[in-house]
Design an enzyme around this catalytic site. Structure first.
Site, PDB file in Angstrom:
ATOM      1  NE  ARG A 161       6.866  -0.473   6.097  1.00 15.68           N
ATOM      2  CZ  ARG A 161       5.633  -0.052   6.385  1.00 15.68           C
ATOM      3  NH1 ARG A 161       5.245   1.164   6.050  1.00 15.68           N
ATOM      4  NH2 ARG A 161       4.802  -0.828   7.027  1.00 15.68           N
TER       5      ARG A 161
ATOM      6  CG  HIS B 213       4.281   5.250   8.330  1.00 12.52           C
ATOM      7  ND1 HIS B 213       4.815   5.718   7.153  1.00 12.52           N
ATOM      8  CD2 HIS B 213       3.289   4.395   7.957  1.00 12.52           C
ATOM      9  CE1 HIS B 213       4.178   5.175   6.132  1.00 12.52           C
ATOM     10  NE2 HIS B 213       3.254   4.374   6.597  1.00 12.52           N
TER      11      HIS B 213
ATOM     12  NE  ARG C 122      -3.103  -0.208   2.990  1.00 18.83           N
ATOM     13  CZ  ARG C 122      -4.307  -0.441   2.488  1.00 18.83           C
ATOM     14  NH1 ARG C 122      -4.972   0.505   1.870  1.00 18.83           N
ATOM     15  NH2 ARG C 122      -4.866  -1.624   2.632  1.00 18.83           N
ATOM     16  CB  THR C 123       3.548   2.406   2.301  1.00 17.99           C
ATOM     17  OG1 THR C 123       2.677   2.322   3.430  1.00 17.99           O
ATOM     18  CG2 THR C 123       4.443   3.615   2.444  1.00 17.99           C
TER      19      THR C 123
ATOM     20  CE  LYS D  78      26.396 -12.173  -2.219  1.00 18.77           C
ATOM     21  NZ  LYS D  78      26.580 -11.542  -3.554  1.00 18.77           N
TER      22      LYS D  78
END
Lengths: 330, 330, 330
Positions: free
Chosen positions: B127, B155, B76-77, B106
């Site tokens: 994110r 957020h 959604r974001t 890694k």
């Protein structure tokens, strides 16, 4: 090789194209490039540095579609290619994990996948887990294919960006001393770089590797046949004081299996840190294909001779140049 | 903060830019925004509503590249940011699951990843699963970074779109009554919203939460220090009849571990349904950050006071505004 | 059905649009298309073949955004739609594995997802594992929805491209003989094709299938009601000698569960190889929806009557046509 431009967009929108065709129809392995071709590609890459974010660049590949067909994830390489295409005004179809893609999972051959995907795009960038897959794909395709790494095989755009970085940082490719450090047995990067440097004159290579991952004989023999001087050393300080370029690599844990003791020993052996930088000449640079773990300490990053992030950026220019050349020629 | 516009495309193609720089070089947390800045950003977001699908919008960020670097999926974001960038004529490089990306797997540090990706793009939307990752990325980057959620941390674009939605739906941000309902302990959304409302005057907040997920003391103390009135209530009907805004949230099952009995009890306690809507004033609205389960019944959706899908859409306008402001200024 | 164009971009940039609206607001199932509509869509698809890589095509959907919402991976179908949108100058938001997307994983309904995603895009291409999902999505959406396959349900763009390919290869759709071979019980492809061919006259169908995956009675009864002649045969050689089109399909292993003996027997039974091609008429063609395993041997690929890769390419033209028609009309 025949050229595969026949299905190009109707409207040629490149401002800078001369109409001269690029001699390669695909980019599969470092062996396709000679000194002269490298030199001409590097001129285009240099132009791309200037054009990078300009409006002119965005017309060069306007209307062209690149498909990134990645059978194993390699986000760094994928983003570099996709950025290159988009900086040139082109568009991208992305497949990040094609191995799990329903067709491959159902048993479709690589050739069938290529013959389908070529209907949807103008150029294919292939990453595959099998050595030789890129050559196989190029044989099946009627559009250009670029090898973005095929397992233990080749990764030619990395090899080109490494050589380009040396030229940009040192100013020349003849008469240089390069120290290759770390995993020289398994790293396709150092193997390809050694191969390409064999095309220049007055080269001296130093191999600095833990015993278990020493440079293999095939490359040593090739270099000798090309009159490239090389020697093995276990004194990284001494090598650093003599070289124009120190090319550090990551020791790959996955090569050691259960022998974590051997891995730990190899990994800690040759570290580039501030004390080593004091031995490095003022014009010299440190390169690394990235990602790095602790084989270069982070306090080295602020040293202007730490060139590895500039090197990563050069990957963009090399890929812009190759995309332009394969799609619209010189 | 210093501004990071130095590497912007050569040709400035924004029609509407005044040349005045945006005061922030990155968007990391709700605390960066004061009343005045929010007000000016909301004016730009409002303009984006008008421009959304027009040809003019598509010139504002033409030639710019945004990288969405998502270490955990949040479709959604991600789609909201990517739509915002594309509506403005910009291009996008996508990484949907960067945690599994070979470099991170890694052992590459976030800083090294950022220093590579910034070479391929003009702005990074991050994110991450770790609180503080966005601040760390912004410190490493020479291009703007937008925090699209960093674990239990912040957020900020969600917080801005929530406040923007209240302004658009109610017409003002001072002198309003807001009921915060559901999981007030763990929801970063309601915590950030309470924080930002503390910047306005005449605010009254009602907290309606199951006992196990009550609003925490830090926010209560902050509100008291800002002269914001607040009270706790377990009578949602009563609160609904008094408020301009009811902000419902999902009870997060993952917070309850094995205590499924507690979860079931908490989840069923405060539901917004048709009978509750009868108590709501005619000018009032119901918001929800989505996704919802059954804490708002679907028969409420057709009520014009159900504003949660308009709220989701406002996320697009807020992100269009922030992308424009960070890249080309006011 | 009402048309959903109301939220279209402000500036209509299609050069070729006549302003006449497309009669469908969504593409959900093969049953939506009659002879006349198919014929008009095929004319647009034919124009797309001509325009494909030209600069004119790139203005048709400039400024439009397509969201590919795939709840199960289908890279071939996704790339075909995304290529179609980009060849027309449109942009794409991609979700390759929406099933795992946080919102769906948290229990969000398909309707809620659609109502969010429609705020970010102009058209939604949905792939789903549940039969009926596309219809459900279209009912919730205010923008057009295209069904890109919903489980055992429908895959209408595949059905259209199959019929279009027959018209392009054979030159007509009336008075043809078509052999449907392989898994006729489970393949939605052959079922949809048989359905659509029922709209033409003078059709004769041959069903050639292993006993365990024979064509089901519902289609046979439908064909009989439409005066379409059909017969079952186990002599592929004989059928091949009579038909204009042989439509081969893959035997789907996943349908056989533990009965690997039955699968092996069914899979090996009807293979198209060079000896079969000798029986095929010179104007006839072999189609296959791909991916193929060994039900067509690779030595057949070079025969000009092997039309399956051209068929895959036609998927691009059909999808270009449908995207244009749904978004800007005729």
């Amino acid at each position: 090789t025949t050229n595969k431009h026949t299905e190009a967009p109707l409207k040629q929108s490149s401002l800078s194209s001369t109409g001269e065709m690029f001699p390669l129809s695909d980019v599969i392995e470092a062996q396709q490039f000679d000194r002269n071709l490298l030199s001409r590609i590097f001129e285009v890459a240099r132009l791309m540095e200037v054009l990078e974010k300009g409006a002119d660049a965005q017309n060069i590949l306007k209307g062209y579609l690149m498909a990134t067909l990645f059978y194993e994830p390699s986000t760094r390489t994928r983003l570099s290619f996709e950025s290159a295409m988009k900086r040139l005004g082109g568009e991208v179809l992305t497949t990040e994990n094609a191995r799990e893609f329903s067709s491959a999972a159902k048993g479709e051959t690589l050739e069938d996948t290529i013959r389908t995907v070529e209907g949807y795009s103008d150029i294919i960038v292939l990453r595959h887990f099998d050595s030789g897959a890129a050559r196989q794909a190029a044989a099946a395709a009627t559009i250009p294919v670029i090898n973005a790494g095929d397992g233990p095989g080749q990764h030619p755009t990395q090899a080109l960006l490494d050589v380009y970085t040396i030229m940009r940082e040192i100013g020349r490719l003849d008469d240089i001393k390069v120290g290759l450090v770390g995993d020289l047995a398994n790293g396709r990067t150092v193997r390809s770089l050694a191969y390409l440097l064999g095309k220049y004159s007055g080269i001296k290579l130093y191999f600095v590797a833990p015993d278990v991952v020493k440079m293999k004989d095939d490359i040593k023999e090739y270099l000798t046949s090309k009159n490239v001087e090389w020697e093995e050393s276990s004194d990284l300080m001494d090598v650093a004081s003599k070289c124009d370029v120190i090319y550090q690599t990551r020791i790959q844990r996955e090569r050691f299996g259960d022998r974590t003791d051997l891995y730990a020993e190899a990994r800690g052996k040759f570290i580039i840190d501030k004390s080593l930088m004091q031995r490095l000449q003022s014009h010299a640079v440190v390169l690394h294909p990235l990602p790095r773990l602790d084989e270069i300490t982070v306090d080295v990053d602020s040293d202007h001779r730490a060139a590895y992030f500039r090197q990563a950026k050069n990957g963009l220019y090399i890929r812009m140049a190759l995309l332009k050349l394969l799609l619209v020629g010189w």
